[in-house]
Each structure stands twice: as structure tokens, then as C-alpha cells.
Scaffold this active site. Structure first.
Site, PDB file in Angstrom:
ATOM      1  N   ASP A  30       0.842  -1.194   0.000  1.00 14.84           N
ATOM      2  CA  ASP A  30       0.000   0.000   0.000  1.00 14.84           C
ATOM      3  C   ASP A  30       0.876   1.242   0.000  1.00 14.84           C
ATOM      4  O   ASP A  30       1.984   1.241   0.533  1.00 14.84           O
ATOM      5  CB  ASP A  30      -0.955   0.030   1.194  1.00 14.84           C
ATOM      6  CG  ASP A  30      -2.188   0.874   0.896  1.00 14.84           C
ATOM      7  OD1 ASP A  30      -3.238   0.299   0.518  1.00 14.84           O
ATOM      8  OD2 ASP A  30      -2.099   2.130   0.982  1.00 14.84           O
ATOM      9  N   THR A 122     -12.366  -1.933 -10.096  1.00 17.09           N
ATOM     10  CA  THR A 122     -13.454  -1.762 -11.058  1.00 17.09           C
ATOM     11  C   THR A 122     -13.067  -0.627 -11.996  1.00 17.09           C
ATOM     12  O   THR A 122     -12.926   0.519 -11.562  1.00 17.09           O
ATOM     13  CB  THR A 122     -14.758  -1.420 -10.312  1.00 17.09           C
ATOM     14  OG1 THR A 122     -15.023  -2.478  -9.393  1.00 17.09           O
ATOM     15  CG2 THR A 122     -15.914  -1.243 -11.270  1.00 17.09           C
ATOM     16  N   PHE A 152     -16.287  -9.158  -7.056  1.00 16.85           N
ATOM     17  CA  PHE A 152     -17.716  -9.022  -6.754  1.00 16.85           C
ATOM     18  C   PHE A 152     -18.020  -9.146  -5.265  1.00 16.85           C
ATOM     19  O   PHE A 152     -19.177  -9.228  -4.874  1.00 16.85           O
ATOM     20  CB  PHE A 152     -18.517 -10.080  -7.527  1.00 16.85           C
ATOM     21  CG  PHE A 152     -18.408  -9.925  -9.017  1.00 16.85           C
ATOM     22  CD1 PHE A 152     -19.227  -9.027  -9.695  1.00 16.85           C
ATOM     23  CD2 PHE A 152     -17.469 -10.626  -9.743  1.00 16.85           C
ATOM     24  CE1 PHE A 152     -19.124  -8.853 -11.067  1.00 16.85           C
ATOM     25  CE2 PHE A 152     -17.349 -10.466 -11.115  1.00 16.85           C
ATOM     26  CZ  PHE A 152     -18.181  -9.581 -11.787  1.00 16.85           C
ATOM     27  N   LEU A 253     -34.352  -6.720  -3.313  1.00 21.71           N
ATOM     28  CA  LEU A 253     -35.700  -6.149  -3.401  1.00 21.71           C
ATOM     29  C   LEU A 253     -36.130  -5.650  -2.024  1.00 21.71           C
ATOM     30  O   LEU A 253     -37.274  -5.818  -1.624  1.00 21.71           O
ATOM     31  CB  LEU A 253     -36.692  -7.199  -3.923  1.00 21.71           C
ATOM     32  CG  LEU A 253     -36.612  -7.520  -5.416  1.00 21.71           C
ATOM     33  CD1 LEU A 253     -37.650  -8.565  -5.805  1.00 21.71           C
ATOM     34  CD2 LEU A 253     -36.808  -6.255  -6.269  1.00 21.71           C
ATOM     35  N   HIS A 254     -35.192  -5.081  -1.280  1.00 23.85           N
ATOM     36  CA  HIS A 254     -35.535  -4.533   0.033  1.00 23.85           C
ATOM     37  C   HIS A 254     -35.644  -3.023  -0.097  1.00 23.85           C
ATOM     38  O   HIS A 254     -34.653  -2.346  -0.394  1.00 23.85           O
ATOM     39  CB  HIS A 254     -34.482  -4.902   1.071  1.00 23.85           C
ATOM     40  CG  HIS A 254     -34.337  -6.394   1.225  1.00 23.85           C
ATOM     41  ND1 HIS A 254     -35.299  -7.167   1.839  1.00 23.85           N
ATOM     42  CD2 HIS A 254     -33.384  -7.242   0.801  1.00 23.85           C
ATOM     43  CE1 HIS A 254     -34.928  -8.431   1.798  1.00 23.85           C
ATOM     44  NE2 HIS A 254     -33.768  -8.514   1.161  1.00 23.85           N
ATOM     45  N   ALA A 255     -36.844  -2.532   0.134  1.00 22.43           N
ATOM     46  CA  ALA A 255     -37.034  -1.082   0.038  1.00 22.43           C
ATOM     47  C   ALA A 255     -36.282  -0.405   1.182  1.00 22.43           C
ATOM     48  O   ALA A 255     -36.149  -0.954   2.268  1.00 22.43           O
ATOM     49  CB  ALA A 255     -38.521  -0.762   0.116  1.00 22.43           C
ATOM     50  N   CYS A 263     -19.361   1.494  -3.875  1.00 20.22           N
ATOM     51  CA  CYS A 263     -19.372   1.027  -5.264  1.00 20.22           C
ATOM     52  C   CYS A 263     -20.531   1.543  -6.120  1.00 20.22           C
ATOM     53  O   CYS A 263     -20.296   2.170  -7.152  1.00 20.22           O
ATOM     54  CB  CYS A 263     -19.372  -0.504  -5.296  1.00 20.22           C
ATOM     55  SG  CYS A 263     -17.814  -1.184  -4.707  1.00 20.22           S
TER      56      CYS A 263
END
Ligand SMILES: NC(=O)c1ccc[n+]([C@@H]2O[C@H](COP(=O)([O-])OP(=O)(O)OC[C@H]3O[C@@H](n4cnc5c(N)ncnc54)[C@H](O)[C@@H]3O)[C@@H](O)[C@H]2O)c1
Length: 458
Positions: A30, A122, A152, A253-255, A263
Site C-alpha cells: 500500500d 473496477t 464481486f 428487493l428490500h425497500a 461502489c
């Protein structure tokens, strides 16, 4: 195999320690000397469950070391990974590739004759071509292969994700690089992880397309949640009802208050720019990004609606600040926009987060921090659950009810059944579901009220 991992952040450290755990020899590099000094002393600079143990075991086994010296680390490596950050570039939202290109320049002198260089960061389509150009310009003598291998993993479950991925994507057209990448990931075949070999540009695009699709799912259900509130439907049941269709699936699909994190926001912006640059605007992704942006501030208005739109002088307590549970990452967390919007509406914001407070202090101004949820709630006019940390799923609601000044609970993650909160006589507002109005609320409330006070309640 000998691996040099350039960049020891969330991705570099997790990937590096997992590769070491597979039996490879890894040097994590690093540019930040403090980070490397901490790691050498056994101090892990990020919060990621299981990471300290994994690092320690592999350091002890002699397979994992740390360094600030890129050239040295690269010299003995068969494979060099670039895992540095690719944040949004200030001004135009493009991916800032300066760290990737700097890493390419720094590794070039130390590369061996046949090293494989792998971009794990990415990066937009075509970045691999530029990395290759930078290296071959400096090392015309070396036959270096540049491969794309997007990552991922999800923070909070990063080690599991790395060791049990849904797939591994490897972008290269060179047989030799393909062989080496196969060898590198061989231990994962035991877990039956499919390896998908593609062209380099395709691999680069897969990562952005995946994140944009997931973000679209979230935004879709968030809009459906808003409609649910207007028509008296329940978004969780809608999500379940559509998710059981295999073509749709139940995940993402969680509101909630809108997506954030290290990301999605930056990757959507980068993909949007790539589309525009190539004359193929991605209208859907553009809409997802802008819809999500406005949603975070809208959450503050949702809180304010309970008080007639005015939060002046009120104490609003936020439970959870990080962009999701099990990480200390505050990058683009919804809590940031929410806090500023609440403050704009006049609120005094106080907060508790199990691990995120040190990072939060770097990005939030004028917030009072507390050591636990109950201390944070004491004297508060409203409690807002912002991040669904496990410990917030089992709060002692009676105890909370006794310490708050006004019993408003705004649950932006839908972690409580409405009936359960109702029993404790909280006025409860969540996302896309029926609200509950505490029955003795009128005798309880002390803060400013207007006739709009109950508008959001149904
Ligand atoms: N965080 C995630 O969940 C996640 C998941 C998948 C992919 N990614 C992608 O992986 C990449 C890295 O993300 P991250 O979250 O690990 O970033 P991070 O900011 O946590 O880590 C990046 C590290 O690289 C170091 N660095 C920068 N330039 C360097 C150089 N020239 N030499 C050596 N070190 C250098 C920085 O000091 C920092 O420690 C990004 O492109 C990101 O989009 C992240």
C-alpha cells in the site's frame, strides 16, 4: 504462486489474505505507510468480520507479508494484482483512474519477463488497454499479459464471498494468462465456482453491468414502496410476491433509504459516462442514479412530515451510519445526505453506530455521538433506523419508549413488524408499509405540532 497485491484496502486485503489462505505467497502493498505499519503490528485498518483472524493465521504461516515497496514486492511475483481505488473523478463523475495508472507505472520496472498483471479494481472498458500501453512503453523487453478480473465481494461478507463466489470473471485472450489464472483460482474449483473466461473489455463491462442492474432492482422496489404508501399496499409482500418468480428473484428487493456505499453510486456514474462517451446514453441507469440521489434527502422530509415539516430544535437520533451493516465504510452512505438534510430542516442530529463512528466523524459535521442506542435515544424526539445492524433488530422497545422525549420511530430498513412496534405505543413509520400511530401520542408529544402532524400516518 507468488502474488503482489497493489492496494491493501477492502478488496486488496481480503483478496490478498484469501489467496494466502489458498496456499499462495502474497505481499500486500500500500502507498499509505501508516496502513502498512499498522498491518505489520497486527492492527487491521478496516472492519470486516473474520479478516483479523485470517490475516493473523496467514502471517503466522509465513504466506502473507506487507510492504510499501512496490518495486520490491513485484520483483518476485508471478501475478501482480492492481486493487487500488477508482473513486468518482471530481467534476465529471467519470472513474478516476489516476491510482490505477500510477500503480501500472510503479509496477512496470519490477515486472519479470512473463508476469501476469491483473486489474481487480473496477475500471471502465478499455482501461486494460491503457494499463498494457503504460507497461509496454516502460518495459518493451517484457511479455507482460494484462488481465481483467473484476471483484464481486460484498463488504460485511467479503471473505465468504471471495471463497464462495457465484462466479469468477476473467478477461483475457492469452492462453498463458488463462492458464495462470486457472492455477491461481484452482482451490475454488473445489467449491464449484464457475470461471467465466471472456475478452478483457467484456470482463470490464460485466462488473459495471452487474452493479447497475442490482442498483436498478433496489431503485425499482423503492419506487414501488412509495406507491405502496399511497395506495395502502405492503412493499414487503409485493417484493416477496414478485421475488418468488425465478426470473425476478428475491435478492435486492428490500425497500429502503436509497443505495449508497463505496461502489454503486460511483460505478453507475462511471457507466453513465462511458455510455455517453460512446454515443449510447444509458437512460435507464441515468434515471436510477438521479432517482436514488433525490431519495436520500426525501427521507429527511419523511421524518419532518411527522412534525409538520419543521424540525427546528428537535433532537433526531440516527441508529446506524455506515452504508450497510458489518462494515465501517462510510463512503457515500445514505446517512450522510440524510444528516445534512435533517440539519437543513433545523434538527440537532445525534447518532450511534456499532463500528462506524470513527469514519463518520471524518465526513459528518455537528453530530453528537453516543456509545449505545439507548444513550442516543435518551431525550430524542425521533429515532431513525438508518442501517440494519443486527443489534437494532432486537432493541428493547420498552426501554427505548421510556427514554425518548417523543415516541416517533422511523424505520428506513423495515426491520420491525408494524404490530410489534405498535404494542409499545410508538408512532412507527417505515418504508412502503402501513404506519402505526401510538394511541396515546397526543398526550405524549411535546414538540412542535401542526394539523399536518398526522399527515404521514395511516
Ligand atoms: N469495497 C468493495 O466492496 C469493492 C467490491 C468490489 C470491487 N471494488 C473495487 O475495488 C477497488 C478497490 O476498492 P477498495 O474498496 O478496496 O478501495 P480502498 O480505498 O479501500 O483501497 C484502496 C487502497 O489502495 C491504496 N493505493 C492507492 N494507490 C496506490 C498505489 N499506487 N500503490 C499502492 N497502494 C495504493 C490506497 O492507499 C488504499 O489503501 C475499486 O475499484 C472498487 O470499485 C470494491
Amino acid at each position: 504462486m507468488r502474488i503482489a497485491m497493489i492496494g491493501s484496502g477492502y478488496v486488496g486485503l481480503v483478496s490478498g489474505s484469501c489467496f494466502a489462505d489458498f496456499g499462495h505467497h502474497v505481499v500486500c502493498v500500500d502507498a499509505d505507510p501508516q496502513k502498512i505499519a499498522d498491518l505489520e503490528r497486527g492492527k487491521v485498518p478496516i472492519f470486516e468480520p473474520g479478516l483479523p483472524e485470517l490475516l493473523e493465521a496467514n502471517v503466522r504461516a509465513g504466506r502473507l507479508t506487507f510492504s510499501t515497496n512496490t518495486r520490491e514486492a513485484v520483483r518476485g511475483a508471478d501475478v501482480v494484482f492492481i486493487a487500488v481505488g477508482t473513486p468518482s473523478r471530481r467534476g465529471d463523475g467519470h472513474a478516476d483512474l489516476s491510482y490505477v495508472y500510477a500503480a501500472a507505472r510503479e509496477i512496470a520496472p519490477g515486472l519479470r519477463e512473463q508476469t501476469v498483471v491483473v486489474t481487480k479494481s473496477t475500471v471502465p472498458v478499455g482501461t486494460g488497454d491503457e494499463v498494457e500501453r503504460i507497461i509496454s512503453e516502460r518495459r518493451p523487453d517484457a511479455r507482460v499479459s494484462v488481465v481483467s478480473n473484476p471483484e464481486f465481494l460484498r463488504e460485511g461478507a467479503a471473505i465468504r464471498d471471495f471463497k464462495h463466489p457465484d462466479r469468477i470473471v476473467i478477461g483475457t485472450s492469452e492462453p498463458r494468462a488463462r492458464e495462470i489464472m486457472n492455477e491461481l483460482y484452482r482451490p475454488l474449483y473445489l467449491n464449484a465456482a464457475p470461471i467465466l473466461f471472456t475478452g478483457r473489455r467484456t470482463a470490464e463491462l460485466i462488473k459495471y453491468a452487474a452493479n447497475s442492474f442490482l442498483a436498478t432492482k433496489i431503485t425499482f422496489i423503492n419506487e414501488i414502496a412509495d406507491l405502496c404508501e399511497q395506495v395502502g399496499a405492503d412493499v414487503q409482500e409485493v417484493a416477496h410476491g414478485i421475488g418468488l418468480d425465478n426470473r425476478i428473484g428475491t435478492k435486492f428487493l428490500h425497500a429502503g433509504p436509497g443505495f449508497g456505499g463505496s461502489c454503486f453510486p460511483k460505478d453507475l456514474n462511471a457507466l453513465i459516462k462511458t455510455g455517453q462517451d460512446h454515443g449510447t446514453p444509458l437512460r435507464l441507469v441515468e434515471t436510477v442514479a438521479s432517482t436514488n440521489d433525490t431519495r436520500k434527502r426525501a427521507m429527511a422530509r419523511k421524518v419532518a412530515a411527522l412534525f409538520g415539516g419543521n424540525l427546528r430544535g428537535l433532537e433526531i437520533a440516527l441508529l446506524g451510519l455506515t452504508f450497510k451493516p458489518n462494515t465501517d465504510d462510510m463512503r457515500d452512505a445514505p446517512s450522510i445526505a440524510l444528516t445534512v438534510a435533517l440539519q437543513d430542516l433545523g434538527a440537532n442530529v445525534r447518532a450511534y453506530d456499532p463500528v462506524g463512528i470513527p469514519q463518520a466523524k471524518k465526513v459528518l459535521d455537528d453530530v453528537h455521538y453516543y456509545d449505545d442506542a439507548y444513550a442516543c435515544a435518551a431525550g430524542a424526539d425521533a429515532l431513525v433506523i438508518v442501517t440494519e445492524w443486527e443489534q437494532f433488530r432486537a432493541l428493547d422497545l420498552e426501554r427505548l419508549r421510556n427514554v425518548v422525549r417523543q415516541p416517533f420511530l422511523i424505520d428506513l430498513r423495515n426491520i420491525y413488524p408494524v404490530e410489534e412496534v405498535e404494542r409499545f405505543n410508538f408512532a412507527y413509520v417505515s418504508i412502503g408499509r402501513r404506519s402505526a400511530l401510538g394511541s396515546d401520542l397526543d398526550t405524549w408529544t411535546a414538540g412542535p405540532k401542526t394539523e399536518n402532524h398526522h399527515v404521514a400516518m395511516r
